[in-house]
Design a protein around this motif. Sequence first.
Motif, PDB file in Angstrom:
ATOM      1  N   GLU A  46      11.733  -1.235  -0.380  1.00 21.62           N
ATOM      2  CA  GLU A  46      10.554  -1.592   0.393  1.00 21.62           C
ATOM      3  C   GLU A  46      10.300  -3.081   0.230  1.00 21.62           C
ATOM      4  O   GLU A  46      10.906  -3.735  -0.614  1.00 21.62           O
ATOM      5  N   PHE A  47       9.395  -3.616   1.039  1.00 25.51           N
ATOM      6  CA  PHE A  47       9.201  -5.065   0.930  1.00 25.51           C
ATOM      7  C   PHE A  47       8.502  -5.445  -0.365  1.00 25.51           C
ATOM      8  O   PHE A  47       7.885  -4.627  -1.029  1.00 25.51           O
ATOM      9  N   GLY A 151       8.412  -1.366   5.123  1.00 23.44           N
ATOM     10  CA  GLY A 151       7.125  -0.874   4.638  1.00 23.44           C
ATOM     11  C   GLY A 151       7.020   0.600   4.896  1.00 23.44           C
ATOM     12  O   GLY A 151       6.669   1.026   5.974  1.00 23.44           O
ATOM     13  N   GLY A 152       7.335   1.400   3.912  1.00 26.02           N
ATOM     14  CA  GLY A 152       7.304   2.838   4.140  1.00 26.02           C
ATOM     15  C   GLY A 152       8.621   3.224   4.740  1.00 26.02           C
ATOM     16  O   GLY A 152       9.008   2.702   5.776  1.00 26.02           O
ATOM     17  N   ASN A 154       9.678   5.613   6.363  1.00 28.10           N
ATOM     18  CA  ASN A 154       9.784   6.623   7.410  1.00 28.10           C
ATOM     19  C   ASN A 154       9.851   6.011   8.802  1.00 28.10           C
ATOM     20  O   ASN A 154       9.675   6.658   9.772  1.00 28.10           O
ATOM     21  N   GLU A 369      -4.872  17.151  24.278  1.00 28.42           N
ATOM     22  CA  GLU A 369      -6.124  17.123  23.539  1.00 28.42           C
ATOM     23  C   GLU A 369      -7.031  15.949  23.887  1.00 28.42           C
ATOM     24  O   GLU A 369      -8.203  15.944  23.560  1.00 28.42           O
ATOM     25  N   GLU A 385       8.635   6.518  16.143  1.00 28.34           N
ATOM     26  CA  GLU A 385       8.876   6.745  14.723  1.00 28.34           C
ATOM     27  C   GLU A 385       9.403   8.158  14.480  1.00 28.34           C
ATOM     28  O   GLU A 385      10.339   8.367  13.721  1.00 28.34           O
TER      29      GLU A 385
ATOM     30  N   LEU B 177       0.684  -4.097   3.462  1.00 23.73           N
ATOM     31  CA  LEU B 177       0.398  -3.110   4.492  1.00 23.73           C
ATOM     32  C   LEU B 177       1.595  -2.181   4.639  1.00 23.73           C
ATOM     33  O   LEU B 177       2.631  -2.553   5.155  1.00 23.73           O
ATOM     34  N   HIS B 178       1.424  -0.965   4.161  1.00 25.61           N
ATOM     35  CA  HIS B 178       2.483   0.021   4.129  1.00 25.61           C
ATOM     36  C   HIS B 178       2.184   1.016   5.239  1.00 25.61           C
ATOM     37  O   HIS B 178       1.039   1.180   5.612  1.00 25.61           O
ATOM     38  N   SER B 179       3.192   1.677   5.756  1.00 28.37           N
ATOM     39  CA  SER B 179       2.896   2.583   6.872  1.00 28.37           C
ATOM     40  C   SER B 179       1.943   3.701   6.459  1.00 28.37           C
ATOM     41  O   SER B 179       1.165   4.161   7.275  1.00 28.37           O
ATOM     42  N   LYS B 183      -1.555   4.824   8.364  1.00 25.88           N
ATOM     43  CA  LYS B 183      -1.761   6.208   8.746  1.00 25.88           C
ATOM     44  C   LYS B 183      -3.128   6.696   8.263  1.00 25.88           C
ATOM     45  O   LYS B 183      -3.873   7.306   9.003  1.00 25.88           O
ATOM     46  N   GLU B 186      -6.023   5.020  10.048  1.00 28.29           N
ATOM     47  CA  GLU B 186      -6.145   5.523  11.408  1.00 28.29           C
ATOM     48  C   GLU B 186      -6.776   6.902  11.423  1.00 28.29           C
ATOM     49  O   GLU B 186      -7.559   7.225  12.304  1.00 28.29           O
ATOM     50  N   LYS B 192     -10.191  11.683  18.065  1.00 27.80           N
ATOM     51  CA  LYS B 192     -10.379  13.082  18.427  1.00 27.80           C
ATOM     52  C   LYS B 192     -11.692  13.614  17.849  1.00 27.80           C
ATOM     53  O   LYS B 192     -12.273  14.547  18.350  1.00 27.80           O
ATOM     54  N   LYS B 234      -3.903  -4.751  14.292  1.00 30.12           N
ATOM     55  CA  LYS B 234      -3.959  -3.354  13.896  1.00 30.12           C
ATOM     56  C   LYS B 234      -4.992  -3.170  12.778  1.00 30.12           C
ATOM     57  O   LYS B 234      -5.800  -2.267  12.809  1.00 30.12           O
ATOM     58  N   ARG B 237      -8.741  -3.772  13.572  1.00 30.58           N
ATOM     59  CA  ARG B 237      -9.368  -2.648  14.244  1.00 30.58           C
ATOM     60  C   ARG B 237      -9.850  -1.621  13.225  1.00 30.58           C
ATOM     61  O   ARG B 237     -10.777  -0.888  13.459  1.00 30.58           O
TER      62      ARG B 237
END
Lengths: 606, 493
Positions: A46-47, A151-152, A154, A369, A385, B177-179, B183, B186, B192, B234, B237
């Motif tokens: 990772e970074f 970063g992550g 996935n 939805e 992704e 900032l990691h995914s 997540k 968000e 929703k 991102k 926000r």
Amino acid sequence: MANLVKLVEHGITMARAGDRDDLSRRLEQTRSRLMDPSVRVIVVGEFKQGKSQLINALVNAPVCPVDDDIATSVPTVVRHGSPASAAVLVAGSPGGETELKRVPIAMDELAAHVSEKGNPGNKRGFISAEVCLPRKILSGGLSLIDSPGVGGFNSVHSLTTLTALPTADAMLLVSDASQEYTEPEMRFLRQAMRVSPNVACVLTKTDLYPQWRRVLDLDREHLSEGRQELIPLFPVSSELRLHAARLEDQELNDESGFPQLIKHLRQEIVGNSERNQEKSVRQDLLSVIEQLRLSLKAELAALENPNGTPQLIADLELAKEKSGESRKRSARWQVVLNDGMSDLISDMEHDLRDRLRKIQREAEQAIDEGDPGKSWEQFTEWLEERCAEAIADTFVWTNERAQWLAAKVAEYFDQDEMALPALRVDETDDVMDPVEPMPVLDPGHVKPTQKILIGMRGSYGGLLMFGLLTGVLGMALINPISIGAGLLLGGKAYKEDMQGRLQRRQAEAKNLVRRQIDDVIFQVGKQLKDRLRLIQRSTRDHFTDVAEEHHRSLAESVTAAQKAATTFSSTRELRIKAIRTELERVNVLHRHASALTAPQMVTAKP
Amino acid sequence: MKPVTSAAAELLRETTELYAGDHTALSMLEAYSCRLQEPLRVAVAGMAKAGKSTLLNAIIGEEIAATDAGECTKVVTWYRHGHVPKLTLHPVEGQPRELPIRRREGHLVLTLDGHRPEEVKHLVVDWPSPALKNLTLIDTPGLASLAESVSARSENSMAPDDAPSDADAIIYLMRHLHSSDVKFLEALQDPKRRFSGAVSSLVVLSRVDEIGAGRIESLVSAGRIADRYRQDKKLRRLSLGIIPVAGLLAQTARTLRQSEYVALAELAKVDRSARERTLLSTDIFLASKNPSTVNEEMRTCLVNRFGIFGIRLAVVLIQSGSNDATTLAQELARRSGLDELLDLLQGQFQARAAELKIRSVIMGVDQLLKDRPRPGAERVSPMLERLLSASHEPRELRLLMRLRSGAATLPREFAPEAEQLLGGSGTSVSKRLGLPEEAYQSEIEEAALAAVKRWRTLSEHPLSDRAVIDVCRTIVRTCEGIIEDLQSTADQR
């Protein structure tokens, strides 16, 4: 290494003397492989884990840019070369095939080309950068690849790294001592292990964290939980090593933990690849010698014992016929290979389709939805992704199966210790590239004038209808009732129109998703299929060549034996003598060749 | 009490009457009304090992939450003010139980009394700390942990699918900032959900003392990185602000001991090159005998409490004139970014505490009405709606977020002023109007009136589109609120 080259060259002269250009060609290939060894070690993580600094510390030079913020944006290859030089690889014209252009740059300009600062997000579109350094550690053909941090694990990046893995000989997973392995890291490790078993882990920045031993133990625990206890884990401190180099302090260097890592790189990774190299050289040589010896021996036997010649020839003919069979398309190994490959391809397609269909269903549900127009951007990102994740899974799995198949074919091929062909397929990291980016969806803003018009459309009808109706009762066309009806119907029309628009947007979004997924299946399926076909072809060519050589050797032996039977007795003695010396030479080479690798067995230990 | 708070109390009373006899609902409602009285609840969240417990200790000013090299927070733990230390375990099923309090090296030992972590809803620690008087802190297990159940517990507590969040606001810690970070943030803003953006979050760039291998310039780099994230669309926000904080430094600064100061002062006397040599790595520092007055025990303590960077920084500070422990502690706290964080906490969360709490309550009641419909609910619903539309601050917050993310657009020349008026740089009247703190009453009034006029003009401009008009109205409402407050205070005098 020089020793090996000499042996191979010896073999080439002998094959030429025996008039066997097919054998000498094979040995020439072996030689060129020997002359330019390349052991690619890819450094991933990772970074901000200290990947670039690790490479800098390994080669003791600030080649890869290091920064407090995210630094690397372009993969950088560090390999041996003198004098020191640097270059970037640029893709050729976009219209043409994937042609790479090497653009030499000055050493100190490298940072401006590969760092996030000079080239944010690799906007300038470099494929990779190359640095050549005259360093002892790199002299064994070792090349270190610095990858941009992820970063992550996935995301789409992970796919890129995974697809690059089969082309690398080993992988170093870098994680710093601030914390134990996280879930994404372990998941990536598990996947990577399936593609390339040659993985080592590095724990960096031990100078900064007093509790690094705890973290080391925890990481070992995690590795053994995942049944990866064989993966070696090296705690290192790049800072200490660089300091040690500046101060020329051996003790400090020992403390940095680098000597063990370098030892591993040399003995296990480079050593392993050298041993593999040696093994394959030995096999090539032995098989060439065996074939040269066969015809010599056959001739000698026929000369020495003319009475037995017919029997000898009959035996040889039988063997020749048998080997001829394995050349044919109907040979068992061919059947296994072809069947296996077509099974694999259809399984792969099914697997890919299945995974992506699941994603499609999820996506459609999400669209139903809510209003897809508003969050289209995030939605596309999510979709991309998820697709990357699915492709990575399929890729890993396909790779495994392909390797298994090659081993299976080798089993069928009637020869002991058959060398597996090198299944190396380069340039796979663009699996996702040809897929068009997701198109933009109308975000669903309606301008006020539009709103009024929509409302008017409804209210006009209402006004007219009720106006006429009430006109019967003697009222004017525009009266309170008709106006009321107009307003009511206008509001209704507006609402319905909004509803309609939303539904249309949803339908359109679903359509786009479906098309995108179709595209992914189509393009990625094609890429993966091409890869598999390539593997199939190289496997087949490899074994066909071997069969061909074998067959030719037997044929030559038959002719040699037949020729011997007709030789005059006066020349016979002379010929026997000549063959004896020739055989002796071949035997010497055989002894040398079989002596290879045997004494150098080093037990693998982490 | 503010009028909105009493309206919320009224709403709760009405709902309680409505649900007479329904014990589950009543206990929930009681919890909500307690929540109105209690201090603001702020959760500290982030990925595993982001330094959550350390920051929590720093804010409290005492080393009570356990910190370790491995993952150590396994259950959600609440820290609230109490006159006597008390530890209560709330299991998922059954009655809360009080547990004995034990401390090891100052840290509280959190035993689960034979429960498995998944059986525990949360632990509550009552602690006599002045910092907790206006703030209840919630420590959460790390996200993206290898033990997935641990992460799930955290997420459930802060962003549950079906109930209001336990927390009124969140301090989110991240190292980069990691995914997983995106997540989670968000999920908090998930459109929703009806009350999207209900939980406001403040992002802290944590463990910044470790950036750049612990060099002394690390904090400068950290500021630069934070700046970059502030520009990140991102992230803008998703959060109200981003600040770099060196948690370990902050924690140590709040709890600095005299003996540590003495040891550091000894270290500062050592010749520079020799000192740099001993500070190359933690192992070398621990094994070093220079100066001999600092023994091994002290060295271990220093390394654990300061980190290599902290020691380097403290030595430099001492050399440049921090002559006693108090000054050193102040300097360290200032540099660690803790002060800035506390300011922001005060400005963005505390100042809006009443509204944030009411918001949680409204959400809870709304959910209750939906889950357990009862005849007579139509009596409560209008109150709920009224309260929802009356509470202006949440709307301000939401608009602020939307403005920052670009979801709401204004003509460019108006955007900065709009953010300022909405409390983007502080919620005090003078900060909102961009006036100096000591401005006269008349000046403030004048500025507020001018702002009202300006924004009203913009909202009535025929070319302004609908979105802009909405924004303008909210801002005009804010300005009117300011004027109202000014006049009422003037009347009182």
